[in-house]
Design a protein around this motif. Structure first.
Motif, PDB file in Angstrom:
ATOM      1  N   ALA A   1      43.507  37.932  29.295  1.00  0.00           N
ATOM      2  CA  ALA A   1      42.147  38.478  29.224  1.00  0.00           C
ATOM      3  C   ALA A   1      42.098  39.808  28.482  1.00  0.00           C
ATOM      4  O   ALA A   1      41.027  40.228  28.028  1.00  0.00           O
TER       5      ALA A   1
ATOM      6  N   LEU B   1      35.516  43.530  33.364  1.00  0.00           N
ATOM      7  CA  LEU B   1      36.763  43.293  34.102  1.00  0.00           C
ATOM      8  C   LEU B   1      36.785  44.028  35.444  1.00  0.00           C
ATOM      9  O   LEU B   1      37.536  43.663  36.343  1.00  0.00           O
TER      10      LEU B   1
ATOM     11  N   GLU C   1      41.300  40.197  40.075  1.00  0.00           N
ATOM     12  CA  GLU C   1      42.559  40.320  39.338  1.00  0.00           C
ATOM     13  C   GLU C   1      42.335  39.946  37.884  1.00  0.00           C
ATOM     14  O   GLU C   1      41.367  39.255  37.558  1.00  0.00           O
ATOM     15  N   VAL C   2      43.229  40.425  37.020  1.00  0.00           N
ATOM     16  CA  VAL C   2      43.081  40.240  35.580  1.00  0.00           C
ATOM     17  C   VAL C   2      44.361  39.635  35.016  1.00  0.00           C
ATOM     18  O   VAL C   2      45.468  40.044  35.400  1.00  0.00           O
TER      19      VAL C   2
ATOM     20  N   LEU D   1      36.252  41.917  38.586  1.00  0.00           N
ATOM     21  CA  LEU D   1      37.206  40.867  38.951  1.00  0.00           C
ATOM     22  C   LEU D   1      38.169  41.342  40.030  1.00  0.00           C
ATOM     23  O   LEU D   1      38.457  42.533  40.150  1.00  0.00           O
TER      24      LEU D   1
END
Length: 307
Positions: A185, A175, A180-181, A178
């Protein structure tokens, strides 16, 4: 009936113990006990039930203690009115803050108050929401900075800011790569949570409700950890034990080694932070000065609410 007697019964109701109440009032226990008994005799009713190691307040006693607190505040208001004639901000302000706000807001807030309002020193109390509300009710605090929602206690409330949440993950976690999460997720992750009593725990469980009830098998137990502070949890995240959700202000300006903070994708979860005080509190200028001081702080990523 005297103001001193009223202060004694408020202290006993707060401490639930005659000895501790006497210490808080800086008198001997016999002096306090005699005064309380004298007031009960005058009113011809019991304010307290005495038995065992703890004192309890009778139903009528609860009403009397509330009224006593109001009378004490009104008496103090006379002094405050006189002070305001000379300097509206003169005198200490007793401020409470919840654990997930205090360490991140206070350093700059205190510096601002010292620089701009040195005549109004802050007397600070860090605690859980429920305890701060009780201290407001009993007059131990003048005001408190809390996160909504909280039980309606008949308080006056002014909004301060809206604070988005972020996801804290280990440096080499998938993560971390990334931009954004999503909350979705996080379902597959090992979530580290604050313990019961922290309102931010409830905020996180609103974002990730699947962690509200953990299964009884080993896998379910592995997927949970309850920490005593955000800083403890962040260290455990950095060690690779899982991920967590944190408020924006707790994100350091220079990300520590082994830890990354990733924004949420829209809709971004957040909390409304407010300033609360008793409606009977008369130092309006002090409340306004404190609110303005919060708004004058550099709060990166925060949306100030000035309405």
């Amino acid at each position: 009936m005297t103001l001193t007697e009223l202060r004694y019964i408020v202290a006993v109701a707060r401490e639930r113990h005659f000895g501790r109440a006497a210490e808080a009032c800086h008198v001997s226990q016999p002096t306090l006990s005699v005064a309380v008994k004298k007031l009960e005799d005058e009113l011809d009713l019991k304010i307290f039930e005495r038995g065992g190691s703890e004192v309890s307040v009778t139903p009528l006693g609860e009403e009397i203690v509330r009224q006593a607190q109001s009378v004490i505040e009104q008496a103090n208001a006379i002094k405050e009115i006189a002070k305001r004639g000379k300097d509206p901000l003169a005198g200490a302000l007793r401020l409470g803050l919840i654990y997930t706000i205090a360490p991140y807001l206070l350093p700059e807030l205190v510096r601002h108050i010292i620089e701009h309002h040195p005549q109004m020193p802050l007397m600070l109390q860090e605690n859980f929401t429920v305890r701060l509300l009780e201290m407001l009710r009993t007059g131990e605090l003048d005001c408190a900075i809390l996160a909504e929602p909280f039980p309606d206690a008949g308080l006056a409330v002014a909004p301060l800011y809206d604070e988005p949440f972020m996801v804290a993950v280990p440096q080499h976690h998938a993560l971390a790569q990334l931009r954004e999460v999503s909350a979705e997720a996080l379902k597959a992750e090992t979530m580290l949570l604050l313990g019961n009593g922290h309102c931010f725990r409830d905020h996180v469980l609103e974002v990730c409700p699947e962690f509200a009830r953990f299964s009884s098998d080993a896998e379910g137990i592995r997927k949970s950890f309850e920490g005593s502070s955000l800083e403890t949890i962040k260290h455990m995240v950095a060690a690779g034990m899982g991920v967590t959700v944190v408020p924006q202000l707790s994100v350091p300006r220079d990300a520590p080694e082994h830890l990354r903070f990733v924004p949420f994708s829209a809709p971004v979860p957040s909390r409304r932070v407010v300033l609360a005080w008793r409606r009977s509190f008369t130092r309006y200028e002090a409340i306004a000065a404190l609110r303005n001081a919060v708004h004058a702080c550099a709060l990166p990523g925060i949306q100030l609410v000035r309405a």
